[in-house]
Design an enzyme around this catalytic site. Sequence first.
Site, PDB file in Angstrom:
ATOM      1  N   LYS A  14     -13.723  -4.530   1.606  1.00 20.77           N
ATOM      2  CA  LYS A  14     -14.594  -3.387   1.272  1.00 20.77           C
ATOM      3  C   LYS A  14     -16.088  -3.700   1.447  1.00 20.77           C
ATOM      4  O   LYS A  14     -16.866  -2.822   1.794  1.00 20.77           O
ATOM      5  CB  LYS A  14     -14.296  -2.893  -0.149  1.00 20.77           C
ATOM      6  CG  LYS A  14     -12.920  -2.230  -0.256  1.00 20.77           C
ATOM      7  CD  LYS A  14     -12.657  -1.654  -1.632  1.00 20.77           C
ATOM      8  CE  LYS A  14     -11.219  -1.167  -1.728  1.00 20.77           C
ATOM      9  NZ  LYS A  14     -10.878  -0.601  -3.033  1.00 20.77           N
ATOM     10  N   ASN A  49     -16.031  -9.809 -18.431  1.00 24.87           N
ATOM     11  CA  ASN A  49     -15.145 -10.421 -17.440  1.00 24.87           C
ATOM     12  C   ASN A  49     -14.786 -11.836 -17.860  1.00 24.87           C
ATOM     13  O   ASN A  49     -15.560 -12.508 -18.541  1.00 24.87           O
ATOM     14  CB  ASN A  49     -15.846 -10.462 -16.066  1.00 24.87           C
ATOM     15  CG  ASN A  49     -14.884 -10.835 -14.957  1.00 24.87           C
ATOM     16  OD1 ASN A  49     -13.793 -10.271 -14.861  1.00 24.87           O
ATOM     17  ND2 ASN A  49     -15.261 -11.789 -14.116  1.00 24.87           N
ATOM     18  N   TYR A 102      -1.145   0.007 -11.677  1.00 27.36           N
ATOM     19  CA  TYR A 102       0.044   0.799 -11.982  1.00 27.36           C
ATOM     20  C   TYR A 102       1.236  -0.052 -11.608  1.00 27.36           C
ATOM     21  O   TYR A 102       1.108  -1.025 -10.869  1.00 27.36           O
ATOM     22  CB  TYR A 102       0.047   2.109 -11.173  1.00 27.36           C
ATOM     23  CG  TYR A 102      -0.388   1.905  -9.756  1.00 27.36           C
ATOM     24  CD1 TYR A 102      -1.730   2.036  -9.398  1.00 27.36           C
ATOM     25  CD2 TYR A 102       0.523   1.495  -8.786  1.00 27.36           C
ATOM     26  CE1 TYR A 102      -2.153   1.780  -8.112  1.00 27.36           C
ATOM     27  CE2 TYR A 102       0.099   1.244  -7.487  1.00 27.36           C
ATOM     28  CZ  TYR A 102      -1.231   1.384  -7.157  1.00 27.36           C
ATOM     29  OH  TYR A 102      -1.645   1.117  -5.882  1.00 27.36           O
ATOM     30  N   GLU A 122     -23.880   8.691  -0.223  1.00 26.05           N
ATOM     31  CA  GLU A 122     -24.639   8.270  -1.399  1.00 26.05           C
ATOM     32  C   GLU A 122     -23.797   7.343  -2.288  1.00 26.05           C
ATOM     33  O   GLU A 122     -24.269   6.320  -2.780  1.00 26.05           O
ATOM     34  CB  GLU A 122     -25.071   9.533  -2.171  1.00 26.05           C
ATOM     35  CG  GLU A 122     -26.341   9.386  -2.988  1.00 26.05           C
ATOM     36  CD  GLU A 122     -27.492   8.706  -2.248  1.00 26.05           C
ATOM     37  OE1 GLU A 122     -27.723   9.003  -1.056  1.00 26.05           O
ATOM     38  OE2 GLU A 122     -28.155   7.859  -2.884  1.00 26.05           O
ATOM     39  N   SER A 139       0.811  -1.226   0.000  1.00 24.43           N
ATOM     40  CA  SER A 139       0.000   0.000   0.000  1.00 24.43           C
ATOM     41  C   SER A 139       0.845   1.279   0.000  1.00 24.43           C
ATOM     42  O   SER A 139       1.792   1.426   0.772  1.00 24.43           O
ATOM     43  CB  SER A 139      -0.922   0.009   1.229  1.00 24.43           C
ATOM     44  OG  SER A 139      -1.611   1.244   1.255  1.00 24.43           O
ATOM     45  N   LYS A 140       0.453   2.198  -0.877  1.00 21.05           N
ATOM     46  CA  LYS A 140       1.148   3.497  -0.960  1.00 21.05           C
ATOM     47  C   LYS A 140       0.382   4.554  -0.156  1.00 21.05           C
ATOM     48  O   LYS A 140       0.753   5.724  -0.143  1.00 21.05           O
ATOM     49  CB  LYS A 140       1.196   3.981  -2.419  1.00 21.05           C
ATOM     50  CG  LYS A 140       1.801   2.998  -3.399  1.00 21.05           C
ATOM     51  CD  LYS A 140       3.281   3.257  -3.556  1.00 21.05           C
ATOM     52  CE  LYS A 140       3.913   2.392  -4.613  1.00 21.05           C
ATOM     53  NZ  LYS A 140       4.182   1.017  -4.205  1.00 21.05           N
TER      54      LYS A 140
HETATM   55  P1  NDP Z   1     -10.900  -8.481  -7.334  1.00 16.71           P
HETATM   56  O1  NDP Z   1     -10.036  -9.609  -6.870  1.00 16.71           O
HETATM   57  O2  NDP Z   1     -12.165  -8.192  -6.631  1.00 16.71           O
HETATM   58  O3  NDP Z   1     -11.267  -8.729  -8.900  1.00 16.71           O
HETATM   59  C1  NDP Z   1     -10.276  -9.046  -9.823  1.00 16.71           C
HETATM   60  C2  NDP Z   1     -10.857  -9.011 -11.224  1.00 16.71           C
HETATM   61  O4  NDP Z   1      -9.792  -9.193 -12.154  1.00 16.71           O
HETATM   62  C3  NDP Z   1     -11.880 -10.113 -11.534  1.00 16.71           C
HETATM   63  O5  NDP Z   1     -12.839  -9.607 -12.413  1.00 16.71           O
HETATM   64  C4  NDP Z   1     -11.001 -11.181 -12.206  1.00 16.71           C
HETATM   65  O6  NDP Z   1     -11.708 -12.010 -13.096  1.00 16.71           O
HETATM   66  C5  NDP Z   1     -10.103 -10.304 -13.011  1.00 16.71           C
HETATM   67  N1  NDP Z   1      -8.840 -10.959 -13.383  1.00 16.71           N
HETATM   68  C6  NDP Z   1      -7.832 -11.301 -12.534  1.00 16.71           C
HETATM   69  N2  NDP Z   1      -6.821 -11.850 -13.222  1.00 16.71           N
HETATM   70  C7  NDP Z   1      -7.205 -11.854 -14.531  1.00 16.71           C
HETATM   71  C8  NDP Z   1      -6.581 -12.276 -15.743  1.00 16.71           C
HETATM   72  N3  NDP Z   1      -5.356 -12.814 -15.725  1.00 16.71           N
HETATM   73  N4  NDP Z   1      -7.252 -12.115 -16.914  1.00 16.71           N
HETATM   74  C9  NDP Z   1      -8.484 -11.566 -16.936  1.00 16.71           C
HETATM   75  N5  NDP Z   1      -9.128 -11.140 -15.815  1.00 16.71           N
HETATM   76  C10 NDP Z   1      -8.487 -11.284 -14.642  1.00 16.71           C
HETATM   77  O7  NDP Z   1      -9.944  -7.201  -7.344  1.00 16.71           O
HETATM   78  P2  NDP Z   1     -10.407  -5.668  -7.328  1.00 16.71           P
HETATM   79  O8  NDP Z   1     -11.511  -5.489  -8.287  1.00 16.71           O
HETATM   80  O9  NDP Z   1     -10.613  -5.191  -5.945  1.00 16.71           O
HETATM   81  O10 NDP Z   1      -9.083  -4.940  -7.854  1.00 16.71           O
HETATM   82  C11 NDP Z   1      -8.684  -5.035  -9.203  1.00 16.71           C
HETATM   83  C12 NDP Z   1      -7.389  -4.273  -9.368  1.00 16.71           C
HETATM   84  O11 NDP Z   1      -7.637  -2.879  -9.215  1.00 16.71           O
HETATM   85  C13 NDP Z   1      -6.327  -4.634  -8.323  1.00 16.71           C
HETATM   86  O12 NDP Z   1      -5.115  -4.902  -8.990  1.00 16.71           O
HETATM   87  C14 NDP Z   1      -6.207  -3.395  -7.467  1.00 16.71           C
HETATM   88  O13 NDP Z   1      -4.889  -3.186  -7.005  1.00 16.71           O
HETATM   89  C15 NDP Z   1      -6.613  -2.284  -8.444  1.00 16.71           C
HETATM   90  N6  NDP Z   1      -7.186  -1.119  -7.762  1.00 16.71           N
HETATM   91  C16 NDP Z   1      -6.643   0.109  -8.040  1.00 16.71           C
HETATM   92  C17 NDP Z   1      -7.141   1.234  -7.424  1.00 16.71           C
HETATM   93  C18 NDP Z   1      -6.519   2.554  -7.696  1.00 16.71           C
HETATM   94  O14 NDP Z   1      -6.773   3.489  -6.919  1.00 16.71           O
HETATM   95  N7  NDP Z   1      -5.757   2.732  -8.759  1.00 16.71           N
HETATM   96  C19 NDP Z   1      -8.274   1.163  -6.468  1.00 16.71           C
HETATM   97  C20 NDP Z   1      -8.814  -0.165  -6.304  1.00 16.71           C
HETATM   98  C21 NDP Z   1      -8.270  -1.257  -6.923  1.00 16.71           C
HETATM   99  P3  NDP Z   1     -12.407 -13.374 -12.599  1.00 16.71           P
HETATM  100  O15 NDP Z   1     -13.723 -12.972 -12.017  1.00 16.71           O
HETATM  101  O16 NDP Z   1     -12.513 -14.171 -13.829  1.00 16.71           O
HETATM  102  O17 NDP Z   1     -11.475 -13.986 -11.568  1.00 16.71           O
END
Ligand code: NDP
Length: 271
Positions: free
Chosen positions: A66, A149, A215, A78, A14-15
């Site tokens: 979350k 997805n 990132y 909201e 975490s940053k």
């Molecule tokens: P989740 O674990 O809830 O969901 C991950 C998603 O990525 C699922 O839809 C999964 O698909 C898909 N996925 C994972 N690996 C692959 C792959 N190799 N090919 C295709 N689809 C894939 O994670 P989050 O949604 O919470 O987070 C997603 C990313 O967003 C994280 O890396 C997180 O660090 C980043 N993030 C960045 C933020 C920012 O401020 N920049 C804020 C919040 C999150 P499936 O359902 O098929 O497993």
Amino acid sequence: MKKFAVLGNPINHSKSPFIHKLFAKQFKIKNFYYEKIFVDVDKFEIKVNEFFLNYGNGINITLPFKTQAFNISNKLTERAKLSKTVNTLKKENGFLIGDNTDGIGLLEDLKNLNMINKNYKILIIGAGGAAQSIIPVLLSFGCFITITNRTLLRAINLYKIFESNKNIKILDSNKIDYNFDLIINATSASTNKENLILPESLLINKSTKCYDICYQKSGMTPFLKWCKSKDSMFLSDGIGMLVNQAAYSFLFWNGIFPDVKIVIKKLKSEC
Ligand code: NDP
């Protein structure tokens, strides 16, 4: 003393402490503490209560808590109500209040980068917690959302949360055959150093905007590299989203909004 923390599992990456300490410096807030707390999966609520009992002022929440944070909140903003997830908590008059700043953080960054307009057709790849947080904000802004997805069932479940809005739909990844104004990679593929399998039929040209909410320390994420290879001229990773979501959390706790541009620059050069 002002005391904040980010709770997650894992949490080392975490940053947030780095970002929030820079915000606090901008306003010359003395005795500002922001720590990372690793939480066992079954101890989330206990840790939250403990933190506020020990005079904590606010908490950020990351994976995988979350939804639990949403469930334990006594009051919700909201944005949090719409996304059914919470990434920011504070306690006021004995009430635990939950907000979600991920979606507004992304929207703000897209606006700053001139990568979004009302009425844009947006493809969101991924159907996890991050996609769930950003969808209601983009819909409220006036965009049309298509979700795809790797696991179709998860996309269907996500779609069901927002299906009352006529501007959202779901596509089987094999059937994508039209242009989007903006494509957002909301998967964790690059964070997990995995290949992102993208639909063959996805059309990208030089005017398609491409945003990866992930990132990495240096260079482009694999998704952005792929978009560049298809000639897209508008590419961004998720550092600006990260800093903007933090800025909205900071505002929620302290009532003041920091300068995000300097922090984005510093984060890019130092992390
Ligand atoms: P989740 O674990 O809830 O969901 C991950 C998603 O990525 C699922 O839809 C999964 O698909 C898909 N996925 C994972 N690996 C692959 C792959 N190799 N090919 C295709 N689809 C894939 O994670 P989050 O949604 O919470 O987070 C997603 C990313 O967003 C994280 O890396 C997180 O660090 C980043 N993030 C960045 C933020 C920012 O401020 N920049 C804020 C919040 C999150 P499936 O359902 O098929 O497993």
